[in-house]
Design an enzyme around this catalytic site. Structure first.
Site, PDB file in Angstrom:
ATOM      1  N   ARG A  68       0.695  -1.168  -0.266  1.00  0.00           N
ATOM      2  CA  ARG A  68       0.005   0.078   0.090  1.00  0.00           C
ATOM      3  C   ARG A  68       0.860   1.477  -0.172  1.00  0.00           C
ATOM      4  O   ARG A  68       1.856   1.541   0.538  1.00  0.00           O
ATOM      5  CB  ARG A  68      -0.753   0.016   1.071  1.00  0.00           C
ATOM      6  CG  ARG A  68      -1.755  -0.937   1.170  1.00  0.00           C
ATOM      7  CD  ARG A  68      -2.906  -1.107   2.300  1.00  0.00           C
ATOM      8  NE  ARG A  68      -3.780  -1.991   1.979  1.00  0.00           N
ATOM      9  CZ  ARG A  68      -3.712  -3.261   2.178  1.00  0.00           C
ATOM     10  NH1 ARG A  68      -2.940  -4.038   2.601  1.00  0.00           N
ATOM     11  NH2 ARG A  68      -4.912  -4.009   1.958  1.00  0.00           N
ATOM     12  N   HIS A  93      -0.862  -2.455  -4.628  1.00  0.00           N
ATOM     13  CA  HIS A  93      -0.432  -3.422  -5.806  1.00  0.00           C
ATOM     14  C   HIS A  93      -0.366  -2.631  -7.000  1.00  0.00           C
ATOM     15  O   HIS A  93      -0.856  -3.553  -8.085  1.00  0.00           O
ATOM     16  CB  HIS A  93      -1.190  -4.781  -5.719  1.00  0.00           C
ATOM     17  CG  HIS A  93      -1.031  -5.475  -4.594  1.00  0.00           C
ATOM     18  ND1 HIS A  93       0.055  -5.628  -3.784  1.00  0.00           N
ATOM     19  CD2 HIS A  93      -1.689  -6.404  -3.948  1.00  0.00           C
ATOM     20  CE1 HIS A  93       0.035  -6.490  -2.803  1.00  0.00           C
ATOM     21  NE2 HIS A  93      -0.921  -7.063  -2.879  1.00  0.00           N
ATOM     22  N   HIS A 168       2.928 -13.005  -5.579  1.00  0.00           N
ATOM     23  CA  HIS A 168       1.885 -13.377  -4.792  1.00  0.00           C
ATOM     24  C   HIS A 168       1.241 -14.541  -4.709  1.00  0.00           C
ATOM     25  O   HIS A 168      -0.004 -14.689  -4.639  1.00  0.00           O
ATOM     26  CB  HIS A 168       0.939 -12.093  -5.301  1.00  0.00           C
ATOM     27  CG  HIS A 168       0.024 -11.767  -4.012  1.00  0.00           C
ATOM     28  ND1 HIS A 168      -0.827 -12.684  -3.411  1.00  0.00           N
ATOM     29  CD2 HIS A 168      -0.267 -10.360  -3.457  1.00  0.00           C
ATOM     30  CE1 HIS A 168      -1.331 -12.088  -2.256  1.00  0.00           C
ATOM     31  NE2 HIS A 168      -1.245 -10.555  -2.563  1.00  0.00           N
ATOM     32  N   ASP A 242      -1.482  -9.779   8.324  1.00  0.00           N
ATOM     33  CA  ASP A 242      -1.408  -9.045   6.867  1.00  0.00           C
ATOM     34  C   ASP A 242      -0.550  -7.849   7.145  1.00  0.00           C
ATOM     35  O   ASP A 242      -0.735  -6.797   7.228  1.00  0.00           O
ATOM     36  CB  ASP A 242      -2.866  -8.527   6.448  1.00  0.00           C
ATOM     37  CG  ASP A 242      -2.784  -8.008   5.057  1.00  0.00           C
ATOM     38  OD1 ASP A 242      -1.596  -8.061   4.376  1.00  0.00           O
ATOM     39  OD2 ASP A 242      -3.643  -7.395   4.649  1.00  0.00           O
ATOM     40  N   GLU A 307       5.802 -12.336   0.866  1.00  0.00           N
ATOM     41  CA  GLU A 307       5.818 -11.305  -0.144  1.00  0.00           C
ATOM     42  C   GLU A 307       7.186 -10.720  -0.020  1.00  0.00           C
ATOM     43  O   GLU A 307       7.004  -9.926   0.926  1.00  0.00           O
ATOM     44  CB  GLU A 307       4.658 -10.570  -0.537  1.00  0.00           C
ATOM     45  CG  GLU A 307       3.280 -11.270  -0.835  1.00  0.00           C
ATOM     46  CD  GLU A 307       2.169 -10.467  -0.285  1.00  0.00           C
ATOM     47  OE1 GLU A 307       2.116  -9.341  -0.991  1.00  0.00           O
ATOM     48  OE2 GLU A 307       1.302 -11.023   0.194  1.00  0.00           O
TER      49      GLU A 307
HETATM   50  C1  BGC Z   1      -2.198  -7.645   1.041  1.00  0.00           C
HETATM   51  C2  BGC Z   1      -3.577  -7.945   1.385  1.00  0.00           C
HETATM   52  C3  BGC Z   1      -4.532  -7.959   0.258  1.00  0.00           C
HETATM   53  C4  BGC Z   1      -4.003  -8.830  -0.685  1.00  0.00           C
HETATM   54  C5  BGC Z   1      -4.798  -8.860  -1.879  1.00  0.00           C
HETATM   55  C6  BGC Z   1      -1.782  -8.655  -0.022  1.00  0.00           C
HETATM   56  O1  BGC Z   1      -0.454  -8.570  -0.407  1.00  0.00           O
HETATM   57  O2  BGC Z   1      -1.275  -7.661   2.148  1.00  0.00           O
HETATM   58  O3  BGC Z   1      -3.789  -6.900   2.254  1.00  0.00           O
HETATM   59  O4  BGC Z   1      -5.812  -8.164   0.315  1.00  0.00           O
HETATM   60  O5  BGC Z   1      -2.568  -8.703  -1.166  1.00  0.00           O
HETATM   61  O6  BGC Z   1      -4.668  -9.989  -2.500  1.00  0.00           O
END
Ligand code: BGC
Length: 340
Positions: A68, A93, A168, A242, A307
């Protein structure tokens, strides 16, 4: 080349990794266990068609800025840039059309290092998703005979910009669809993490100790033990982890960041990186309504993403690692998922 085309890397131990040009999405990672039984250990779908219609982050390359950027705002050299807020109040992302949904060019590469390898390339034009500069990205997906899946990123820009690429895949070492990762054991070489607040993962810039919190994986423990703890931070994460963990001793060289073990199958995965952070995400938004591999529901905590990356919102925190890339510089990032 159609976006549904699937490319596969194989080695002599029976490890097989398949991905698509679209998003560079890793759609299957097949690894034998101690008895030689092969399972697909990434959450996803049975067919490329379903992958294209499904969760667009599964196994995908994320960019230009993975994770983010708070309010989608940042400033370079006194110029403020405003990106789209595609995730509540934040940019996530890379925006509405991040690298995870783009058509990458894919070419086989041969080097002595890998049993098999492909290079994925993408040119992100000036202004793409409102980011400055034209960015040229290259990502090598390589599989070694030592069961290492290597993701080797490079990028160059023609104007100062920000960058944070990641991959991811959600792993379930017992096989995708076979329950949750609560009984997986996770060890993370991180004494610190970056807490979030209730606003969908906004970070304040705080770097906190994991000691005394559910985020203390320094000695290794079951993921379920952390998930069942009572903590605001887990609520803020949407009912789970998260969070970005700060890799101990970061100095830009490749080091072991995390080890994931599944006692049931005996499969182990080590994560090595030269990056300062690892976002650990336990699939908190999965709710069983989406159908994944073998027709099985994709359940909450059904996989864990590890990640490797720069910290979230780094462009807005001067004490976070640098995420600005300038002309003449090369962005470099190595991530190795090693299976045994
Ligand atoms: C984030 C999550 C998000 C997800 C989406 C992750 O990398 O940390 O907050 O909901 O990606 O697929």
């Amino acid at each position: 080349m159609s976006s549904k085309e699937v490319y596969t890397l194989k080695n002599k131990n029976g490890v097989e990794i398949s991905f698509m040009a679209n998003g560079g999405r890793i759609i299957s990672v097949k690894v034998p266990d101690a008895r030689g039984e092969v399972a697909d250990v990434v959450v996803g779908y049975d067919t490329p068609e379903e992958a294209l219609a499904g969760d667009a982050y599964f196994g995908a390359l994320c960019g230009r800025y993975a994770n983010r950027i708070v309010e989608g705002k940042f400033t370079i050299d006194g110029v403020e840039y405003r990106l789209d807020k595609n995730n509540g109040n934040n940019h996530l992302h890379g925006g509405f059309e991040g690298f995870n949904v783009r058509e990458w060019s894919v070419e086989p590469v041969s080097t002595g290092k890998y049993a098999q390898a492909y290079k994925l390339t993408l040119v992100s034009p000036e202004g793409d998703q409102k980011y400055p500069g034209e960015l040229k990205v290259g990502v090598i997906y390589g599989l070694t005979e030592d069961n290492e899946f290597v993701i080797d990123y490079t990028a160059e820009t023609d104007k100062p910009t920000v960058i944070n690429l990641t991959s991811h895949p959600y792993f379930n070492l017992n096989g995708a669809g076979n329950g949750t990762v609560e009984e997986h054991e996770l060890q993370i070489n991180a004494a610190k993490y970056t807490p979030i607040d209730g606003d969908l993962g906004t970070v304040s810039g705080e770097i906190a100790d994991v000691k005394g919190t559910p985020f203390d994986f320094t000695e290794g423990k079951n993921i379920g033990e952390a998930l069942s703890a009572k903590a605001d931070q887990l609520d803020f994460g949407g009912g789970g982890i998260d969070h970005n963990f700060v890799v101990d001793g970061f100095d830009g060289t490749v080091r072991l960041a995390a080890t994931l073990k599944d006692p049931k199958s005996g499969r182990t995965m080590e994560v090595y990186t030269d990056q300062p952070g690892v976002q650990v995400y336990t699939g908190n938004h999965f709710d069983g309504t989406d159908t994944g591999k073998q027709g099985k529901p994709i359940v909450k905590w059904g996989g864990v993403a590890l990640e490797t990356q720069i910290f979230p919102d780094s462009p807005n925190h001067y004490h976070f690692p640098n995420a600005v890339l300038r002309p003449g510089e090369t962005y470099k990032h190595l991530c190795v998922y090693k299976f045994s």
